[in-house]
Write an enzyme that holds these catalytic residues in place. Structure first.
Site, PDB file in Angstrom:
ATOM      1  N   GLY A  36     -34.279   5.230 -53.313  1.00 28.77           N
ATOM      2  CA  GLY A  36     -34.354   6.339 -54.274  1.00 28.77           C
ATOM      3  C   GLY A  36     -34.152   5.987 -55.732  1.00 28.77           C
ATOM      4  O   GLY A  36     -34.697   6.657 -56.612  1.00 28.77           O
ATOM      5  N   GLU A  91     -27.820   4.531 -58.749  1.00 32.78           N
ATOM      6  CA  GLU A  91     -28.074   5.371 -57.575  1.00 32.78           C
ATOM      7  C   GLU A  91     -28.853   6.609 -58.001  1.00 32.78           C
ATOM      8  O   GLU A  91     -28.782   7.027 -59.156  1.00 32.78           O
ATOM      9  CB  GLU A  91     -26.713   5.736 -56.951  1.00 32.78           C
ATOM     10  N   ASP A  92     -29.599   7.186 -57.072  1.00 31.89           N
ATOM     11  CA  ASP A  92     -30.350   8.389 -57.410  1.00 31.89           C
ATOM     12  C   ASP A  92     -29.465   9.640 -57.460  1.00 31.89           C
ATOM     13  O   ASP A  92     -29.405  10.317 -58.483  1.00 31.89           O
ATOM     14  CB  ASP A  92     -31.550   8.588 -56.453  1.00 31.89           C
ATOM     15  N   ASP A  95     -23.969  12.787 -53.508  1.00 30.57           N
ATOM     16  CA  ASP A  95     -23.893  14.011 -52.740  1.00 30.57           C
ATOM     17  C   ASP A  95     -22.463  14.115 -52.186  1.00 30.57           C
ATOM     18  O   ASP A  95     -21.552  14.455 -52.919  1.00 30.57           O
ATOM     19  CB  ASP A  95     -24.974  13.909 -51.647  1.00 30.57           C
ATOM     20  N   LYS A 123     -24.091  16.014 -57.424  1.00 37.08           N
ATOM     21  CA  LYS A 123     -23.854  17.339 -56.827  1.00 37.08           C
ATOM     22  C   LYS A 123     -22.374  17.439 -56.460  1.00 37.08           C
ATOM     23  O   LYS A 123     -22.015  17.274 -55.293  1.00 37.08           O
ATOM     24  CB  LYS A 123     -24.663  17.504 -55.537  1.00 37.08           C
ATOM     25  N   PHE A 144     -31.558  20.753 -52.552  1.00 35.28           N
ATOM     26  CA  PHE A 144     -32.189  19.498 -52.125  1.00 35.28           C
ATOM     27  C   PHE A 144     -33.340  19.202 -53.067  1.00 35.28           C
ATOM     28  O   PHE A 144     -34.236  20.026 -53.238  1.00 35.28           O
ATOM     29  CB  PHE A 144     -32.671  19.599 -50.679  1.00 35.28           C
ATOM     30  N   ASP A 151     -36.785  11.151 -52.273  1.00 37.54           N
ATOM     31  CA  ASP A 151     -37.702  11.578 -51.214  1.00 37.54           C
ATOM     32  C   ASP A 151     -37.163  12.721 -50.367  1.00 37.54           C
ATOM     33  O   ASP A 151     -35.976  13.008 -50.342  1.00 37.54           O
ATOM     34  CB  ASP A 151     -37.965  10.408 -50.266  1.00 37.54           C
ATOM     35  N   ARG A 157     -41.766  10.746 -53.529  1.00 34.93           N
ATOM     36  CA  ARG A 157     -41.074   9.852 -54.464  1.00 34.93           C
ATOM     37  C   ARG A 157     -41.836   9.692 -55.778  1.00 34.93           C
ATOM     38  O   ARG A 157     -41.254   9.395 -56.808  1.00 34.93           O
ATOM     39  CB  ARG A 157     -40.885   8.459 -53.845  1.00 34.93           C
TER      40      ARG A 157
HETATM   41  P1  IMP Z   1     -23.892  10.684 -50.091  1.00 37.37           P
HETATM   42  O1  IMP Z   1     -23.386   9.502 -49.330  1.00 37.37           O
HETATM   43  O2  IMP Z   1     -23.691  11.961 -49.339  1.00 37.37           O
HETATM   44  O3  IMP Z   1     -23.347  10.778 -51.491  1.00 37.37           O
HETATM   45  O4  IMP Z   1     -25.441  10.521 -50.096  1.00 37.37           O
HETATM   46  C1  IMP Z   1     -26.163  10.154 -51.166  1.00 37.37           C
HETATM   47  C2  IMP Z   1     -27.563   9.890 -50.706  1.00 37.37           C
HETATM   48  O5  IMP Z   1     -28.073  11.003 -49.981  1.00 37.37           O
HETATM   49  C3  IMP Z   1     -28.489   9.728 -51.885  1.00 37.37           C
HETATM   50  O6  IMP Z   1     -28.600   8.397 -52.273  1.00 37.37           O
HETATM   51  C4  IMP Z   1     -29.790  10.230 -51.339  1.00 37.37           C
HETATM   52  O7  IMP Z   1     -30.469   9.175 -50.683  1.00 37.37           O
HETATM   53  C5  IMP Z   1     -29.398  11.252 -50.323  1.00 37.37           C
HETATM   54  N1  IMP Z   1     -29.508  12.592 -50.892  1.00 37.37           N
HETATM   55  C6  IMP Z   1     -28.502  13.403 -51.252  1.00 37.37           C
HETATM   56  N2  IMP Z   1     -28.957  14.553 -51.762  1.00 37.37           N
HETATM   57  C7  IMP Z   1     -30.303  14.449 -51.723  1.00 37.37           C
HETATM   58  C8  IMP Z   1     -31.364  15.325 -52.169  1.00 37.37           C
HETATM   59  O8  IMP Z   1     -31.167  16.430 -52.703  1.00 37.37           O
HETATM   60  N3  IMP Z   1     -32.619  14.851 -51.998  1.00 37.37           N
HETATM   61  C9  IMP Z   1     -32.898  13.640 -51.438  1.00 37.37           C
HETATM   62  N4  IMP Z   1     -31.942  12.802 -51.038  1.00 37.37           N
HETATM   63  C10 IMP Z   1     -30.660  13.200 -51.172  1.00 37.37           C
HETATM   64 MG    MG Z   2     -30.038   7.123 -51.735  1.00 42.39          MG
END
Ligand code: IMP
Ligand code: MG
Length: 169
Positions: A36, A91-92, A95, A123, A144, A151, A157
């Site tokens: 991402g 990082e993208d 979450d 977020k 989302f 993606d 993407r």
């Molecule tokens: P975390 O470990 O929950 O912080 O996950 C982060 C990862 O979840 C990001 O790098 C994304 O790959 C994926 N992710 C979280 N939110 C989204 C979203 O809204 N769209 C797409 N991918 C997401």
């Molecule tokens: Mg990711």
């Protein structure tokens, strides 16, 4: 559309300035979280003055579903030592925070002297672990999103804008 391409472009340029202010001319090892963050990383490093080296990692924690599991592991290793290096993770989206909590711990365990986080999107409402990113493009609500490298089930993407995806689409 949540963030038009032009808004993203301007903010990424500002992020690069913030990052440059922090590092000065000191070298930094940029660790890009695939897939991402590849678009952000490509734009970001071309705006940085700091001399950068690049490595890529892949983390596994997130399938095609709209939820995140708490198990995170590296599926592709960094091909060299990070010992004594200043590392900037790119990082993208942050979450729950589990992915970056894992990666920062992993890099620290391997002797990185400093680990900072740059994420395009944050977020905070979804956070499950304590994690304070150092450079954030946009704080967004619990939606989302896709586009600008991000993606849904490997699609979207290539969209230049960051768009909100609804489950009916
Ligand atoms: P975390 O470990 O929950 O912080 O996950 C982060 C990862 O979840 C990001 O790098 C994304 O790959 C994926 N992710 C979280 N939110 C989204 C979203 O809204 N769209 C797409 N991918 C997401
Ligand atoms: Mg990711």
């Amino acid at each position: 559309m949540l963030l038009p391409a032009e808004v993203v472009r301007q903010r990424v340029a500002e992020l690069a300035e913030e990052i440059d202010r922090h590092y000065g001319w000191r070298d930094v090892l940029v660790v890009v979280v695939l897939k991402g963050a590849f678009v952000l990383a490509a734009d970001l490093i071309r705006s940085l003055r700091a001399p950068v080296e690049i490595e890529f990692v892949r983390l596994e924690s997130y399938g095609d579903a709209m939820f995140s599991s708490r198990q995170v592991r590296l599926t592709s290793e960094i091909g060299r030592s990070v010992e004594g290096r200043r590392v900037l993770i790119v990082e993208d989206i942050i979450d729950t925070g589990w992915s970056l909590a894992f990666l920062t711990g992993y890099l620290a365990d391997r002797g990185a002297s400093d680990v900072k986080i740059c994420a395009l999107l944050d977020k905070p409402a979804r956070r499950e672990v304590t994690l304070e990113p150092d450079f954030v493009g946009f704080v967004i609500p619990d939606v989302f999103v896709v586009g600008y490298g991000i993606d849904y089930a490997e699609s979207y993407r290539g969209l230049p804008d960051v768009c909100v995806m609804t489950e009916s689409e």
